[in-house]
Design an enzyme around this catalytic site. Structure first.
Site, PDB file in Angstrom:
ATOM      1  CG  ASP A  17      74.417  28.003  43.129  1.00 40.36           C
ATOM      2  OD1 ASP A  17      75.193  28.638  42.379  1.00 40.36           O
ATOM      3  OD2 ASP A  17      74.763  26.980  43.749  1.00 40.36           O
ATOM      4  CB  VAL A  41      54.062  14.691  59.421  1.00 40.93           C
ATOM      5  CG1 VAL A  41      54.741  15.235  58.185  1.00 40.93           C
ATOM      6  CG2 VAL A  41      54.432  15.509  60.618  1.00 40.93           C
ATOM      7  CB  SER A  42      52.515  10.706  56.499  1.00 40.30           C
ATOM      8  OG  SER A  42      52.231  10.095  57.710  1.00 40.30           O
ATOM      9  CE  LYS A  81      71.013  18.837  48.622  1.00 34.71           C
ATOM     10  NZ  LYS A  81      70.457  20.055  48.031  1.00 34.71           N
TER      11      LYS A  81
END
Ligand SMILES: *[C@@H]1O[C@H](CO)[C@@H](O)[C@H](O)[C@H]1NC(C)=O
Ligand SMILES: *[C@@H]1O[C@H](CO)[C@@H](O)[C@H](O)[C@H]1NC(C)=O
Ligand SMILES: *[C@@H]1O[C@H](CO)[C@@H](O)[C@H](O)[C@H]1NC(C)=O
Ligand SMILES: *[C@@H]1O[C@H](CO)[C@@H](O)[C@H](O)[C@H]1NC(C)=O
Ligand SMILES: *[C@@H]1O[C@H](CO)[C@@H](O)[C@H](O)[C@H]1NC(C)=O
Ligand SMILES: *[C@@H]1O[C@H](CO)[C@@H](O)[C@H](O)[C@H]1NC(C)=O
Ligand SMILES: *[C@@H]1O[C@H](CO)[C@@H](O)[C@H](O)[C@H]1NC(C)=O
Ligand SMILES: *[C@@H]1O[C@H](CO)[C@@H](O)[C@H](O)[C@H]1NC(C)=O
Ligand SMILES: *[C@@H]1O[C@H](CO)[C@@H](O)[C@H](O)[C@H]1NC(C)=O
Ligand SMILES: *[C@@H]1O[C@H](CO)[C@@H](O)[C@H](O)[C@H]1NC(C)=O
Length: 634
Positions: A465, A329-330, A374
């Site tokens: 939003d 993935v990296s 987050k």
């Protein structure tokens, strides 16, 4: 004690005689008007009303999320998700996903000849093409019958229903008679063609006898039966293939207090979510959760009777595979850094509260660089639809991510934006106020960020939003849009599940769930009003800023409009000497964005153009009229 259904005594007897020759099920009892009850026990406490539950299956097309199902039963999502063993009230459901709906069961007197029947009083508003039959069999899945609906709604004519009529749909239920049974409550269950007593008993963790005692020997397809239980059965939910979407200050969460824990109110950094990245991340997750487990299971089975000491080796092998996968993935994501979970723990002192910025966003320093971290769970379906590469100076940048395996949490690591949210600059005490030219630049920055996602990504992305707390200011007070947690790609979609923030939501989205880039334009118009007026989008008395603005600036006369604008202005701006023309231009853009008809709102391209013209006139006073008036006429 057998309680046979009254209408079917004869058939029941017949069935007993023929039982050995017949399937133990038969067609639904066509005219079941409900289940009689008696609440007049002289010397014992009445058993009605009581708490009961109904077993309900999520069904396409309309009932595939807790929001619509909880609306149907006038409950909050949390009231259904808790007894149903669903961890996240906001995740979509899969067809046939089982739910336990809590009901208040009461014994209702109809009239002296008819007697009383037990049901839970659910009010339903008639919609086009609804009939008592269709609503009972489809919406309420045969948990009631149309003859019973007719009985409890004597003033409605079944053949002459009007849209908007409120009808009571009596959801069948029963309360356990404590003198006869030890069970604490009853679950209303609609018999399916593939069911038999033993399968139902095992599904609810009770005995066949206790079911037969209450309902009789014969189960009729699509008839409601009452399963007495001592405690709620633990429903097998489809494994967490669909973990929760990142919560955000959504007003649809308003009814679910517990739901707000982990809610990112306001700020909630989160941008630059890359589709590609997500697919990969989900790939890893899917790989881990599904394939590896499956493989492990297979292997356990395979090696089981050879006495293979599988666990240790298995885990090692699994770890090895994960490492390889992560490495792959990296490689693909050289731009994105894969953070180790321990790095994040170090950076935030174990996610200590003192590092919390807001909601589930932490500030942490890794290798001398400050990041916003987050924590979130994934909602594959929603998030997957977003994205394309979003990478723009006016969008908060994603720097990397981390996957924590134990609890399948995911952490997104963003650039840290120093100056906090626009909301805090406009509405909280600061020793410095934003001046007009800074506000105008902020407006243009937001518009440029929106221009990018609306026009330069394929498919288009709708943020959904936009609000001042999702706009972050960097050290130069340039604006970046954050929190794409609710974003949707693809436009003109219709959603049943309203998200967003009250005071910013466009009327067509609120009413019909219509998603388009024009809903972001509307919310942007509200942010412009905040910039101009410094007022909150909903004041303490509940007045909505945009509605107030439309009413105030409806006047044709430009001088009167300018006078009213001066009254409206944020005091901080009023003290400056800035061009009225520039202010008026931005106000006109804002009002145009707030048009109730989405097709009449300007596109983001027009907005960027008009705002840039306002910026040109921001300082020098020229007399070539109001540059943005053309927008209003559109
Ligand atoms: C069902 O209702 C019909 C008429 O509405 C009646 O003729 C029939 O006997 C009823 N059947 C039972 C089992 O009550
Ligand atoms: C109710 O009354 C009957 C007879 O009067 C008595 O046998 C029974 O035990 C009473 N039940 C309760 C719950 O007190
Ligand atoms: C059902 O609920 C409605 C509204 O709460 C109420 O007006 C009505 O009387 C109730 N009907 C029955 C039969 O309990
Ligand atoms: C109601 O039924 C009519 C005709 O069957 C159909 O044309 C119409 O689209 C339906 N309306 C709704 C809201 O489903
Ligand atoms: C309700 O019962 C009818 C038969 O009376 C059946 O056709 C229908 O599929 C059932 N609805 C549900 C949701 O199972
Ligand atoms: C009692 O209610 C039933 C069912 O609604 C109705 O058919 C019957 O006419 C009613 N009887 C009286 C006396 O109102
Ligand atoms: C149907 O209902 C409407 C309004 O509820 C009423 O005006 C009309 O007379 C009714 N028609 C019949 C045939 O009952
Ligand atoms: C209720 O529980 C008691 C003791 O736990 C037991 O003796 C009794 O048989 C049970 N009654 C029923 C109806 O299951
Ligand atoms: C009940 O249904 C299950 C599968 O749903 C089946 O395995 C079982 O044999 C059935 N039992 C009876 C008594 O029919
Ligand atoms: C909820 O369902 C999951 C998946 O079927 C199961 O593993 C878990 O034990 C259940 N949780 C509870 C609290 O019952």
């Amino acid at each position: 004690m057998k309680t046979f259904k009254l209408h079917h005594h004869f058939f029941t007897l017949l069935f007993f005689l023929l039982l050995p020759f017949l399937k133990s099920q038969t067609e639904r009892q066509e005219n079941n008007t409900g289940y009689t009850c008696n609440n007049n026990n002289k010397n014992q406490t009445n058993i009605y009303p009581c708490q009961s539950y109904a077993y309900y299956r999520a069904t396409p097309p309309n009932y595939l999320d807790l929001a619509t199902i909880s609306d149907l039963f006038s409950l909050s999502r949390l009231m259904i998700s808790k007894p149903s063993n669903i961890s996240s009230p906001s995740s979509p459901l899969v067809p046939n996903q089982p739910l336990l709906i809590p009901l208040t069961c009461s014994c209702n007197f109809i009239n002296t000849t008819f007697g009383s029947i037990s049901y839970s009083n659910i009010t339903y508003t008639i919609k086009p093409n609804d009939t008592f039959f269709l609503v009972s069999t489809i919406n309420f899945q045969n948990l009631t019958t149309y003859p019973s609906v007719e009985v409890v709604n004597p003033n409605l004519v079944a053949t002459n229903l009007s849209i908007g009529d409120n009808a009571v749909f009596p959801i069948f239920c029963k309360c356990p008679d404590k003198t006869k049974t030890n069970s604490s409550f009853m679950i209303s269950y609609v018999v399916q063609p593939f069911d038999n007593v033993s399968s139902i008993a095992s599904m609810f963790g009770t005995t066949e006898k206790s079911i037969i005692d209450v309902n009789g020997e014969i189960l009729y397809d699509y008839d409601t039966i009452f399963v007495p239980v001592n405690k709620l059965p633990v429903l097998k939910q489809p494994s967490t293939l669909v973990p929760s979407p990142p919560p955000s200050g959504n007003f649809d969460d308003g009814d679910d207090d517990d739901d707000k824990s982990g809610t990112v109110r306001g700020l909630a950094i989160g941008l630059g979510i890359l589709g590609f990245l997500l697919i990969l991340v989900l790939g890893i997750w899917f790989y881990r959760e599904v394939l590896v487990k499956k493989e492990k299971k297979g292997r356990d089975l395979y090696f089981g009777d050879k006495g293979y000491n599988g666990n240790n080796n298995d885990n090692k092998k699994k770890k090895q595979m994960d490492v390889n996968f992560m490495a792959n993935v990296s490689d693909c994501l050289d731009k994105y850094r894969v953070f180790g979970f321990d790095e994040l723990v170090d950076a935030t002192n174990g996610f200590d509260e003192s590092y919390l910025i807001q909601g589930s966003v932490y500030k942490g320093e890794i290798d001398g660089q400050v990041y916003a971290i987050k924590k979130m769970k994934w909602n594959a379906y929603e998030e997957l639809k977003i994205l394309q590469k979003v990478n723009h100076g006016n969008l908060v940048k994603l720097e990397g991510f981390c996957i924590e395996q134990e609890e399948s949490n995911c952490y997104l690591v963003y650039e840290y934006v120093e100056n906090g949210s626009l909301y805090s600059w406009l509405h909280e005490e600061k020793n410095q106020k934003l001046n007009w030219i800074t506000r105008l630049r902020i407006a243009i920055d937001i518009a440029n960020g929106l221009l990018y996602i609306h026009e330069h990504t394929r498919p288009k992305v709708v943020h959904k939003d936009i609000k001042s707390s999702n706009i972050l200011l960097d050290s130069n007070k340039r604006a970046k849009i954050a929190n794409f947690g609710l974003a949707k790609s693809g436009i003109n979609a219709i959603t049943m599940h309203i998200v967003g923030t009250q005071g910013y939501i466009s009327p067509e989205y609120l009413a019909d769930g219509i998603v388009s880039t024009k809903m972001d334009v509307f919310s942007f118009g509200v942010v412009l009003l905040e910039l101009i007026s410094g007022k909150e989008v909903i004041d303490d008395e509940g007045n909505v800023l945009w509605a107030n603005a439309i009413k105030t600036f409806e006047v044709k006369n430009e001088q009167e409009k300018a006078r009213r604008l001066k009254e409206w202005l944020d005091n901080a701006i009023l003290r400056e000497t800035c061009s009225m023309e520039s202010l008026m231009g931005v106000l006109n853009v804002a009002i145009a964005c707030l048009n109730r008809d989405p097709s009449k709102r300007p596109s983001i391209i027009d907005i960027v153009y008009s705002l840039s013209k306002c910026e040109d006139t921001g300082f020098e006073v020229s007399d070539d009229g109001f540059s943005s008036q053309n927008l209003v006429a559109r």
